[in-house]
Design a protein around this motif. Structure first.
Motif, short mmCIF file in Angstrom:
data_model
loop_
_atom_site.label_atom_id
_atom_site.label_comp_id
_atom_site.label_asym_id
_atom_site.label_seq_id
_atom_site.Cartn_x
_atom_site.Cartn_y
_atom_site.Cartn_z
N ALA A 32 10.14 8.18 0.05
CA ALA A 32 9.35 7.69 -0.75
C ALA A 32 9.88 7.65 -2.23
CB ALA A 32 8.24 8.08 -1.05
N HIS A 33 10.40 9.27 -2.61
CA HIS A 33 11.57 9.46 -4.32
C HIS A 33 12.66 9.28 -4.59
CE1 HIS A 33 7.58 11.71 -5.49
NE2 HIS A 33 7.16 11.87 -4.53
N HIS A 79 4.38 14.66 3.37
CA HIS A 79 3.70 13.96 2.89
C HIS A 79 2.58 13.84 3.98
CE1 HIS A 79 1.40 10.58 1.09
NE2 HIS A 79 1.37 11.34 -0.35
N ILE A 126 5.29 5.07 6.66
CA ILE A 126 5.33 6.37 6.83
C ILE A 126 4.28 5.68 8.15
CG2 ILE A 126 4.84 8.41 7.12
CD1 ILE A 126 5.71 8.42 3.90
N PRO A 153 1.38 17.89 -4.77
CA PRO A 153 2.39 16.30 -4.33
C PRO A 153 1.59 16.40 -2.74
CG PRO A 153 3.99 18.42 -3.31
CD PRO A 153 2.49 18.85 -4.25
N HIS A 197 7.99 1.88 -7.15
CA HIS A 197 6.84 2.46 -8.27
C HIS A 197 7.10 3.23 -8.83
CE1 HIS A 197 3.96 4.89 -6.25
NE2 HIS A 197 4.39 4.26 -5.21
N LYS A 198 7.85 4.13 -7.78
CA LYS A 198 7.83 5.90 -8.31
C LYS A 198 9.35 6.24 -9.14
CE LYS A 198 6.02 8.04 -4.96
NZ LYS A 198 4.70 8.44 -4.18
N SER A 220 9.14 4.20 -1.88
CA SER A 220 8.44 3.81 -3.29
C SER A 220 9.32 3.09 -4.62
CB SER A 220 7.39 4.74 -3.03
OG SER A 220 6.81 5.36 -2.75
N THR A 244 11.16 13.81 4.71
CA THR A 244 11.14 14.09 3.20
C THR A 244 12.80 14.56 2.96
OG1 THR A 244 8.68 14.77 3.18
CG2 THR A 244 9.64 14.17 1.27
N ASN A 257 1.03 -1.14 0.03
CA ASN A 257 0.19 -0.08 0.09
C ASN A 257 0.43 1.44 -0.04
OD1 ASN A 257 -2.44 1.35 -0.08
ND2 ASN A 257 -3.02 1.57 2.14
N GLY A 258 1.78 1.06 -1.21
CA GLY A 258 2.74 2.36 -1.49
C GLY A 258 3.55 2.81 0.04
N SER A 259 3.75 4.09 0.37
CA SER A 259 5.06 4.29 1.13
C SER A 259 4.16 5.21 2.37
CB SER A 259 6.07 5.78 0.40
OG SER A 259 6.84 4.92 0.00
N THR A 260 3.21 5.69 1.41
CA THR A 260 1.54 5.87 2.84
C THR A 260 1.84 4.85 3.44
OG1 THR A 260 0.97 6.79 1.00
CG2 THR A 260 -0.75 6.31 2.84
N TYR A 315 9.39 15.42 -3.57
CA TYR A 315 8.68 15.72 -5.08
C TYR A 315 9.71 15.93 -6.08
CZ TYR A 315 5.09 14.00 -7.54
OH TYR A 315 3.70 13.04 -7.88
N ASP A 322 11.40 9.94 4.51
CA ASP A 322 10.62 9.41 3.70
C ASP A 322 11.13 9.77 2.04
OD1 ASP A 322 8.89 9.62 2.08
OD2 ASP A 322 7.58 10.99 2.84
C1 LIG Z 1 6.48 12.28 -0.79
C2 LIG Z 1 5.81 11.43 -0.75
N1 LIG Z 1 5.71 10.75 0.39
C3 LIG Z 1 5.09 9.99 0.13
C4 LIG Z 1 4.18 9.53 -0.61
C5 LIG Z 1 3.36 8.51 -1.31
O1 LIG Z 1 3.97 7.18 -1.65
P1 LIG Z 1 2.92 6.18 -2.03
O2 LIG Z 1 2.06 7.45 -3.19
O3 LIG Z 1 3.38 5.53 -3.00
O4 LIG Z 1 2.20 5.79 -0.58
C6 LIG Z 1 4.13 10.56 -1.97
C7 LIG Z 1 3.25 10.36 -3.17
O5 LIG Z 1 3.47 11.16 -3.40
C8 LIG Z 1 4.96 11.50 -1.38
O6 LIG Z 1 4.95 12.35 -2.72
#
Ligand SMILES: Cc1ncc(COP(=O)(O)O)c(C=O)c1O
Length: 489
Positions: A186-187, A104, A83, A447, A214-215, A212, A156, A77-80, A160, A184
């Motif tokens: 993610a990027h 984020h 975190i 973002p 996937h990013k 992430s 972060t 379920n993503g970086s969400t 982004y 974080d």
């Molecule tokens: C800085 C940052 N952290 C976390 C996330 C969440 O990542 P994910 O979409 O993989 O859940 C995002 C999503 O764009 C992001 O920009």
């Protein structure tokens, strides 16, 4: 054996699927065709994400070794979710944390869930363009000296837009004060694989890092990794973090997604060097041509970096703006005239992401389009400016960047978000909201960084900048019907 192989082997074996999922791997009506047969659930031999001890654990060990960390967890379920698990895993209700204001939305959600007392650190803003700079170790150290009960620091890096913070300095400051550092990133899943890219947050001493995949790497949407570093840092209670992952991740994680992570790790292990070498050739050619543009500024990061003392930026984030920072419809033009879908637009820039999977043809397509647009901007600039901005700022200055106002203002915090969301609220027009206390999160998406958090007072500048962002057609979340904002009743 790793997950990908186990999945292929199981599928080839020919078991009749008298089990979930309900599509039974039957391609009839499937828009994925035969791929559907790989969408399997936890059955014998395929391990269990929440209690990994077989092929998933083996794959996670490969990820940990690739990233040089103690342990890595697959996230579906993503970086969400990573975190959330990281913050909830290192705090208890009522703890105090320090977070970059440009974090984020998921960081704010975690703070709300655990009723955390939040202190912010505000990154400087590159005013012309309105993007956040990195955070320095000394800045964090100063706050931690002042506030020694802060339990965790969350930043972060990269952002982004690809701007990195001084992670090693921040790690040093956090550890000196006994605080856990969560990054974080993610990027930044692609950091550390080539010296043209910044170092990874893990190698700079962060305690928990979320990527992430996937990013910026070849992995399916929603896939990510949570790493626990355990090197010279503050001891993280790993079991508490794992428990949060069990709470917040699905009990039916997709094997397509997990195998996608495993495959991504394998690609980086086996072909990482050649992919990055090829990528760097394309990127360098692209940058050389971009340097010659007269009106658009693409490789402008170098200038920004020098001006704002930023050490590291991610070359895979291609940030394009007008050299005079005028407000142009680059995003729309790229889409409508050149069929190029950018990653995002802000009022003063447009962001593209080019990764190791972009081909020479892809790079050429983008730079050819930018060269054409550059020429057209020079010939007849008026078509390229945003009309509402021209109307508002007829003197040709096109105003201060909306992002600069939104991310640069420091709204007064009246109460923590978890308290504010429980209070009675009402909807009012944006123009009537000045002086009221916000009951909702307002963010530009992407973002997804909140510019206003529940419990914060709404200033005139903020209210007007949100109005301008809406007029400009930017996606503003948290505003009802394009004009109303939820405030305390
Ligand atoms: C800085 C940052 N952290 C976390 C996330 C969440 O990542 P994910 O979409 O993989 O859940 C995002 C999503 O764009 C992001 O920009």
């Amino acid at each position: 054996m790793r997950l990908c192989e186990a999945l292929k082997e199981h599928t080839a074996y020919g078991y009749y699927p008298a089990h979930m999922p309900g599509h039974k791997g039957n391609p009839e009506y499937s828009f994925l065709g035969d791929i559907i047969k790989y969408d399997i659930t936890e059955i014998d031999g395929l391990d269990n994400l929440h209690d990994a001890e077989g092929v998933i654990l083996e794959s996670e060990k490969h990820a940990a070794s690739l990233y040089g960390v103690k342990e890595s967890h697959f996230l579906v379920n993503g970086s969400t979710v990573g975190i959330l698990a990281a913050i909830l895993g290192v705090t208890v209700q009522g703890d105090k944390i320090l977070i970059g204001r440009n974090c984020h939305r998921s960081v704010y959600n975690a703070a709300e869930i655990n009723k955390l007392n939040v202190r912010y650190i505000y990154p400087r803003i590159m005013k012309d363009i309105g993007i956040c700079c990195g955070i320095r170790g000394e800045e964090v150290d100063e706050i931690l000296n002042d506030d020694p009960c802060i339990k965790a620091v969350i930043i972060t890096s990269p952002t982004y837009e690809g701007i990195s913070s001084d992670v090693s300095g921040i790690a040093e400051a956090a550890h000196k004060h006994g605080a856990v550092l969560i990054v974080d990133s993610a990027h930044g899943a692609h950091f550390g694989f080539h010296d043209r890219f910044p170092e990874s947050a893990a190698s700079q001493g962060a305690d928990i890092i979320i990527n992430s995949v996937h990013k910026t790497l070849p992995a399916p949407t929603q896939t990510a990794l949570l790493h626990i570093n355990d090197v010279n840092g503050v001891k993280v209670d790993k079991e508490r973090v794992r428990k949060q992952l069990r709470i917040y991740q699905s009990s039916s994680p997709s094997y397509l997604l997990m195998a996608g992570i495993d495959n991504c790790i394998r690609i980086m292990e086996e072909h990482g060097k050649e992919l990055f070498d090829r990528y760097l050739i394309n990127l360098t050619d692209f940058e050389k041509r971009a340097d010659k543009l007269k009106h658009l500024c693409v490789a402008g990061k170098r200038r920004f970096l020098e001006e704002y003392g930023i050490e590291d930026a991610d070359p895979c984030k291609i940030l394009i703006c007008h050299r005079q920072f005028n407000n142009i419809k680059l995003y729309d033009i790229l889409r409508s005239e050149y069929r190029i879908q950018p990653e995002m637009e802000a009022d003063k820039y447009c962001l593209l992401i080019m990764t190791v999977m972009d081909t020479e043809e892809g790079f050429n397509r983008v730079i050819n389009a930018l060269e054409c647009i550059d020429e057209l901007v020079g010939n007849d600039a008026t078509d390229f400016y945003c009309p509402e901005e021209q109307a508002e700022y007829g003197d040709g200055s096109y105003g201060r960047s909306i992002n600069d106002i939104l991310y640069g203002s420091r709204p007064v915090k009246i109460m923590d978000a978890y308290e504010a969301v429980e209070k009675k609220s009402e909807n009012v027009y944006l123009e009537d909201s000045v002086g009221r206390i916000s009951s909702s999160y307002i963010n530009l998406y992407p973002p997804g960084i909140p510019v206003l958090v529940p419990g914060e007072e709404i200033s005139r500048d903020m209210s007007e900048a949100i109005g301008r962002a809406l007029n400009r057609g930017l996606k503003v979340r948290g505003i009802t019907g394009n004009k109303e904002i939820k405030v305390h009743g």
